[in-house]
Design a protein around this motif. Sequence first.
Motif, PDB file in Angstrom:
ATOM      1  N   GLN A   1     -15.533 -21.100  14.446  1.00 50.29           N
ATOM      2  CA  GLN A   1     -15.442 -20.352  15.805  1.00 50.29           C
ATOM      3  C   GLN A   1     -14.414 -20.886  16.441  1.00 50.29           C
ATOM      4  OE1 GLN A   1     -18.004 -18.129  16.409  1.00 50.29           O
ATOM      5  NE2 GLN A   1     -18.535 -18.465  14.354  1.00 50.29           N
ATOM      6  N   PRO A   2     -13.621 -19.509  17.168  1.00 47.85           N
ATOM      7  CA  PRO A   2     -12.416 -19.973  17.920  1.00 47.85           C
ATOM      8  C   PRO A   2     -12.743 -20.770  19.313  1.00 47.85           C
ATOM      9  CG  PRO A   2     -12.533 -17.507  17.382  1.00 47.85           C
ATOM     10  CD  PRO A   2     -13.913 -18.319  16.900  1.00 47.85           C
ATOM     11  N   TYR A   3     -11.853 -21.623  19.706  1.00 50.58           N
ATOM     12  CA  TYR A   3     -12.115 -22.474  20.937  1.00 50.58           C
ATOM     13  C   TYR A   3     -11.037 -22.563  21.534  1.00 50.58           C
ATOM     14  CZ  TYR A   3     -10.469 -26.442  18.006  1.00 50.58           C
ATOM     15  OH  TYR A   3      -9.750 -27.335  17.049  1.00 50.58           O
ATOM     16  N   GLU A   4     -10.985 -23.349  22.693  1.00 51.24           N
ATOM     17  CA  GLU A   4      -9.809 -23.324  23.697  1.00 51.24           C
ATOM     18  C   GLU A   4      -8.949 -24.582  23.432  1.00 51.24           C
ATOM     19  OE1 GLU A   4      -8.813 -21.031  25.703  1.00 51.24           O
ATOM     20  OE2 GLU A   4     -10.525 -19.932  24.727  1.00 51.24           O
TER      21      GLU A   4
ATOM     22  N   GLN B   1     -13.484 -40.644  21.309  1.00 48.99           N
ATOM     23  CA  GLN B   1     -14.423 -39.325  21.688  1.00 48.99           C
ATOM     24  C   GLN B   1     -13.523 -38.153  20.900  1.00 48.99           C
ATOM     25  OE1 GLN B   1     -15.052 -39.275  25.777  1.00 48.99           O
ATOM     26  NE2 GLN B   1     -16.754 -40.772  25.718  1.00 48.99           N
ATOM     27  N   LEU B   2     -14.228 -37.330  20.421  1.00 48.35           N
ATOM     28  CA  LEU B   2     -13.469 -35.984  19.868  1.00 48.35           C
ATOM     29  C   LEU B   2     -14.171 -34.847  20.481  1.00 48.35           C
ATOM     30  CD1 LEU B   2     -11.033 -34.685  18.351  1.00 48.35           C
ATOM     31  CD2 LEU B   2     -12.648 -34.911  16.392  1.00 48.35           C
ATOM     32  N   ARG B   3     -13.482 -34.244  21.423  1.00 49.12           N
ATOM     33  CA  ARG B   3     -14.266 -33.217  22.045  1.00 49.12           C
ATOM     34  C   ARG B   3     -13.638 -31.735  22.038  1.00 49.12           C
ATOM     35  NH1 ARG B   3     -17.276 -36.354  22.078  1.00 49.12           N
ATOM     36  NH2 ARG B   3     -18.248 -37.553  23.438  1.00 49.12           N
ATOM     37  N   LEU B   4     -14.006 -30.792  21.936  1.00 48.50           N
ATOM     38  CA  LEU B   4     -13.630 -29.617  21.521  1.00 48.50           C
ATOM     39  C   LEU B   4     -14.060 -28.676  22.761  1.00 48.50           C
ATOM     40  CD1 LEU B   4     -14.285 -29.145  17.924  1.00 48.50           C
ATOM     41  CD2 LEU B   4     -12.335 -30.095  18.875  1.00 48.50           C
ATOM     42  N   THR B   5     -13.019 -28.003  23.532  1.00 48.81           N
ATOM     43  CA  THR B   5     -13.247 -27.098  24.713  1.00 48.81           C
ATOM     44  C   THR B   5     -13.637 -25.700  24.385  1.00 48.81           C
ATOM     45  OG1 THR B   5     -11.859 -28.617  25.950  1.00 48.81           O
ATOM     46  CG2 THR B   5     -12.417 -26.115  26.696  1.00 48.81           C
ATOM     47  N   GLN B   6     -14.914 -25.273  24.513  1.00 53.79           N
ATOM     48  CA  GLN B   6     -15.091 -23.914  24.286  1.00 53.79           C
ATOM     49  C   GLN B   6     -14.966 -22.768  24.973  1.00 53.79           C
ATOM     50  OE1 GLN B   6     -16.878 -23.885  21.056  1.00 53.79           O
ATOM     51  NE2 GLN B   6     -16.493 -26.166  20.938  1.00 53.79           N
ATOM     52  N   PRO B   7     -14.753 -21.451  24.718  1.00 52.85           N
ATOM     53  CA  PRO B   7     -14.360 -20.720  25.317  1.00 52.85           C
ATOM     54  C   PRO B   7     -14.841 -20.387  26.948  1.00 52.85           C
ATOM     55  CG  PRO B   7     -14.509 -19.612  23.167  1.00 52.85           C
ATOM     56  CD  PRO B   7     -15.241 -21.180  23.236  1.00 52.85           C
ATOM     57  N   SER B   8     -16.274 -21.034  27.002  1.00 49.21           N
ATOM     58  CA  SER B   8     -16.990 -21.149  28.235  1.00 49.21           C
ATOM     59  C   SER B   8     -16.399 -22.240  29.197  1.00 49.21           C
ATOM     60  CB  SER B   8     -18.365 -21.429  27.922  1.00 49.21           C
ATOM     61  OG  SER B   8     -18.578 -22.466  27.331  1.00 49.21           O
ATOM     62  N   GLY B   9     -15.736 -23.091  28.582  1.00 47.37           N
ATOM     63  CA  GLY B   9     -14.868 -24.016  29.314  1.00 47.37           C
ATOM     64  C   GLY B   9     -15.831 -25.396  29.008  1.00 47.37           C
TER      65      GLY B   9
END
Length: 896
Positions: A480-483, A527-535
């Motif tokens: 899934q695309p992410y920011e 911590q490994l965090r992925l920013t989603q399109p929703s922020g």
Amino acid sequence: MKSGNIRNVFLLLFLSFSSVAVLAQNREIRGTLKTADGKPVAHASVMIKNQQQRVLAFNASDSQGTFLLTWPDTAEIIGLRVEINHLGYKKVSIPLIADRERYEIPMEAEAIDLAEVVVKSRPKVSLRGDTLSYDVSSFTKPEDRTIGDVLKRMPGVEVEENGQIKYNGKAISNFYVDGDDLLDDKYAIGTKTIPHAMVKDVEIMQNHQPLKVLQGKTLSENVALNLTIKDEAGLALTGQAKLGGGLPGQYDGELNTILFNKAYKMLNVGKANNVGTDLATDFTAFNRTGRLADMGYAKPAELLSSGTVGTPPLPTSRYYQNRSGSLNANNLVNLDNGLQLKANVGLLLDNNNLNYYSANDSYLTGDTIRYSEIQQIDRSPFLIDVSLNAQVNKDTYYLNNALKIGYSGETGNAALTSNARDMDQQLSSRVRDFSNQLEYVPSLRNGNILSTNWYVGHFNRPQTLDILPGINADALNDGQPYEGIYQYTAIPSWFNTLAVGYRIPNGRIMQGYRLSMLNEWQQLRSQLRLTQPSGEQLAYSGSTDNYLDWQRHHAQFTATYELQEGNWETLLSLPFTWQHITYEDPGFQLDETNKWLLFTPMFRAKYLTTPEDYLSFNYSFNNQLGDISDLYQGAILTNYRSLQTNGTVLPEQRSHNLSLNYNLQRNISMLFVNAGISYTHANANTIASRVLTDDLSSIVLLPFENEVSSFNASAGISKYLFALGATAGLKTTWGTTRFNQFVNGKLLPYDNVSFSITPDFEARLWDRISPNYKATGTWTTSKLADGGVGNIPDRQIRRYDQSMSLLYSPFAHTFLRLSGRHQHTSQAQLADIRYFFVDANVRYQLDKWNADIELDLTNLANITEYETYSLSANQAGYSVYDLRGRMAVLKLTFNL
């Protein structure tokens, strides 16, 4: 490994080197040779002569200055004399006394000017005991400014590009200014700043022991360098002010203050420039691997980076686009009661950028994977480093307390294109470092030595890596695309060591015993965090965060035995270590406890073939265990294309290390030669397994028996050519390493072979012309070893890098220098790479103003792009870097 069997083997080996046959005798005398201040005189020739000057017995004093002579009892004691000769000491001849078997003989130092033995005009060198002194004025040329300029010309002395000093191939352990360790091992700032006119002699001290209480009571192979300051140079504060400016928009400034006298020493330097001078090198410690490693701790790893490519093989002045400022303050006070107080403070602010393109090919069985990147990195490092030291160094005791506080870090922004994918990165790193070490070493009434040591330290390097936009969605975010990506790591650590030792220096065998307790507490958080399109920021679904706790406690008992008999010196060290390690991470149901009993012996033997030459043999067995950075199981994105995890097995590596070295020096003829071979064989219980795809590289540490072996040979020669007034040298090295790696499930055993040769030459012709030449040729080959899987081609890189300069002095106080640097790099099936850099310098000394005016012209050919190849195992790289273009800088230097 059965420690009892190993101990017996090493004791037999030690005794075979050190035992001496007991000969039948009818008469003998023993004695000790010492100077007025109690220092032993080693390697003196001691003989018994009769009235007809016939030699009845002969021997040499050992490292403690002791000697033993035996001769038949057919000679009458009346009329016999004991005669002692040693270069650097006055000759002694005293009569023997009936019924007296022991003699304490004082020796009076007498410097011998070896320069006057044959040729009057030759440079002056003197030898006193184990100390070789170079007369600085004999090696100085009119164009020289600092003591570093003169050191490069002294035969046997080598100054590398990073400022490290070696003597006959061996790095110096200490750098003194009039006997004081002012710069605390960060001595590059001293060689670049101290004017040669202040220095009378450069002393090379072999077999150096910095603690006076231990001098003559333990064997040492260290080499130290001392600058003897002229008496008149310590009377007043001196210094320099340098101002420089030029095109395009260049500035270069420096202000330093210098004072060297017996009571107070200072060397304070402030600098600022944007001409490509990397000021961070002024804060480099050469012999210390770090405060933690010096105490036996593993320095917490730097886990994150913004790129995968290093810097080009060029001086920083070619590529370093910078704006830098620094303060380096070093101050020392000697009080009347013997207490020495010292403060070393370093401050650095920098901003630099590096632009490059890189392509990296990984050769697999039947496939090749290429990673490419174009990156513009803007870095802003800073450094605050404070060291406060209080010390008493006397013949009766040594007391030292060293407090060190460090705060450093870097913020970097990088615009990167990888495999045609654009991204922006921001890397932030902060280092907090604190330690205090208290050491007390007294001499007891019975002549034995007690030592106590307490060390406590804290270290942490939190790092964050932000990447925009989100990349490798298939591997990281379920397609899934992410920011964007946010990666955080930190390893806060505390360390503590308590040690007590007892040394028995008297007797035939010097004995030392040491008991130490070490404690280490660490945590690894990530911590490994992925920013989603929703922020919204979501955790990486492929792994849990790391919440790893680690403790390591060990107790070590070490017995050391040292013996010197005749021309032999031997040392045997027998360390026994009980180690207890626990680590846990609830997120991975990880809870392990391990205990080891380790035996890591070391043996060293040295044979003096002549008073100036020796042959040495070294053997050591090491058992190295991994650390907390080898155990985390949660995935960490170490850079934009590398995802790394580990297994549950703690890495362990057992290695045997052997070396044989020969060292020759002829001080009168100024000839210095060194040669050596070494072999290392290591067995490990883990191996790194890499899985490569077109966009991502994953690394996992697997439990797998692994072997690594290496063999190296080296030789070097340095000679002063009196007829030409020239110093010439040649160094060569050859090495081969065999190792294994897993790539995409295939075991690939590799052989890496390297060879290098480095000639250098500098002369003075007709008092006006000075040619200088130095070159390095390297050949590196990487090939799949026999039995490997697949058809991966052998790769070889050949590089020849040579620097030439010609200095011409047409008039007094005027110096013209033209410099060139030629590089040629070739690799099979690829185009050759050639470069020729040209620089010029004009300098005029303004005696009336006590100043210099100088014009620097750099990169006259205006080369603004640099290509290079790299090679490692199954990987071959090609990189292109942006360089600094043509520059012209006018400098004015005032001697204060």
